[in-house]
Design an enzyme around this catalytic site. Structure first.
Site, mmCIF file in Angstrom:
data_model
loop_
_atom_site.group_PDB
_atom_site.id
_atom_site.type_symbol
_atom_site.label_atom_id
_atom_site.label_comp_id
_atom_site.label_asym_id
_atom_site.label_seq_id
_atom_site.Cartn_x
_atom_site.Cartn_y
_atom_site.Cartn_z
ATOM 1 N N ASP A 10 39.485 46.355 40.524
ATOM 2 C CA ASP A 10 38.264 45.616 40.222
ATOM 3 C C ASP A 10 38.011 45.735 38.713
ATOM 4 O O ASP A 10 38.643 46.547 38.020
ATOM 5 C CB ASP A 10 37.110 46.218 41.029
ATOM 6 C CG ASP A 10 35.768 45.618 40.692
ATOM 7 O OD1 ASP A 10 35.658 44.381 40.704
ATOM 8 O OD2 ASP A 10 34.834 46.382 40.400
ATOM 9 N N ASP A 12 34.421 44.921 36.654
ATOM 10 C CA ASP A 12 33.119 45.427 36.207
ATOM 11 C C ASP A 12 32.707 46.653 37.012
ATOM 12 O O ASP A 12 32.768 46.657 38.236
ATOM 13 C CB ASP A 12 32.055 44.333 36.332
ATOM 14 C CG ASP A 12 32.382 43.142 35.450
ATOM 15 O OD1 ASP A 12 32.296 43.285 34.227
ATOM 16 O OD2 ASP A 12 32.742 42.089 35.999
#
Length: 272
Positions: A10, A12
């Site tokens: 991922d 953020d």
């Protein structure tokens, strides 16, 4: 110990620190080591592809993206897979959400192949954040009139309510959508069967890589399926408790202190 052949992360709250940066020099060195070890590196994000290209522009060797929470898989500029929300379903969901005061968000967005569509009367709580995350905004008068390939509906609500609201949306529209809290007060709504786990699995299968040969990193609810599905699911120290609950490992350091890169070093050393 199963050898890791693919790493998916991922962005953020996971790969990027709170200033939306990453240790470019250290990561570039790791990418070279990963290539030499035959380990694929993949970005798996809820964000749209154009934003991810911009984030990783300083590291052009990154060329594989599972965007839109699995709805769009692109490798070296080639679209390998895409999974959309049917246009009639998009229009129905948007109309129902906007008509219900209990569900209506501050901002509702449609993430499509040709732009991110926002009603021109909507105003996000953080204009700078919207400009950062969405560099392809198209202002419209009526979202129910948008005709495009739509990968995702994204809404912005008060942060303390998003997990409850995601559950309400899934109950309200069973077998039509998959709504997931994605951080920063946002909920991502994708096709009913879609999530990051599906996206990275399709990609891995095209490379002949089994789920148990994948390591994945995440921090929020839209990462849970991915972490639960792979051989080494790694939750960030700063992640939600729901993500940590399905992980095999929690990073010793958080996203502000190279948490992902530290674990990648351990993977390269064969220590996890």
């Amino acid at each position: 110990m199963t050898q890791i052949k693919m790493i998916a992360t991922d962005v953020d709250g996971t790969f990027l620190n709170q200033d939306r940066r990453y240790n470019q020099a250290r990561f570039a060195q790791q990418l070279q080591q990963l290539q030499e070890a035959g380990i694929r590196f993949v970005v798996a994000s809820g964000n749209h592809l154009g934003h991810l290209h911009r984030v990783f522009a300083p590291t052009p060797a990154v060329q594989t993206f599972v965007a839109e929470n699995g709805g769009l898989v692109v490798d070296h500029g080639e679209t390998l897979f895409e999974d959309i929300i049917p246009t009639p379903t998009v229009h129905q969901i948007v109309a129902d959400i906007l008509a219900d005061p209990a569900l209506r968000p501050q901002v509702l967005r449609l993430s499509g192949a040709h732009g991110t569509y926002i009603n021109r009367r909507d105003h996000p709580s953080d204009e700078a954040a919207q400009r950062y995350f969405f560099n392809n905004i198209v202002l419209v008068d009526d979202l129910t009139q948008v005709e495009d390939t739509i990968y995702k509906i994204n809404g912005e609500w008060a942060n303390e309510t998003i997990q409850q609201l995601a559950a309400q949306l899934n109950q309200r529209f069973p077998d039509q959508i998959n709504a997931m809290a994605s951080g920063f007060g946002s909920i991502d709504i994708v096709a009913a069967h879609m999530n990051k786990a599906i996206g990275i699995t399709r990609l891995a299968q095209s490379w002949g890589i089994a789920p148990e040969e994948i390591a994945a990193f995440g921090d929020n609810d839209n990462d849970r399926d991915m972490l639960a599905h792979v051989g080494l699911g790694v939750a960030m120290k700063n992640g939600t408790e729901t993500v940590k609950a399905v992980a095999n490992l929690i990073t010793p350091t958080d996203n502000n202190h190279d948490g992902v890169l530290d674990v990648i070093d351990h993977i390269l050393a064969g220590e996890v």
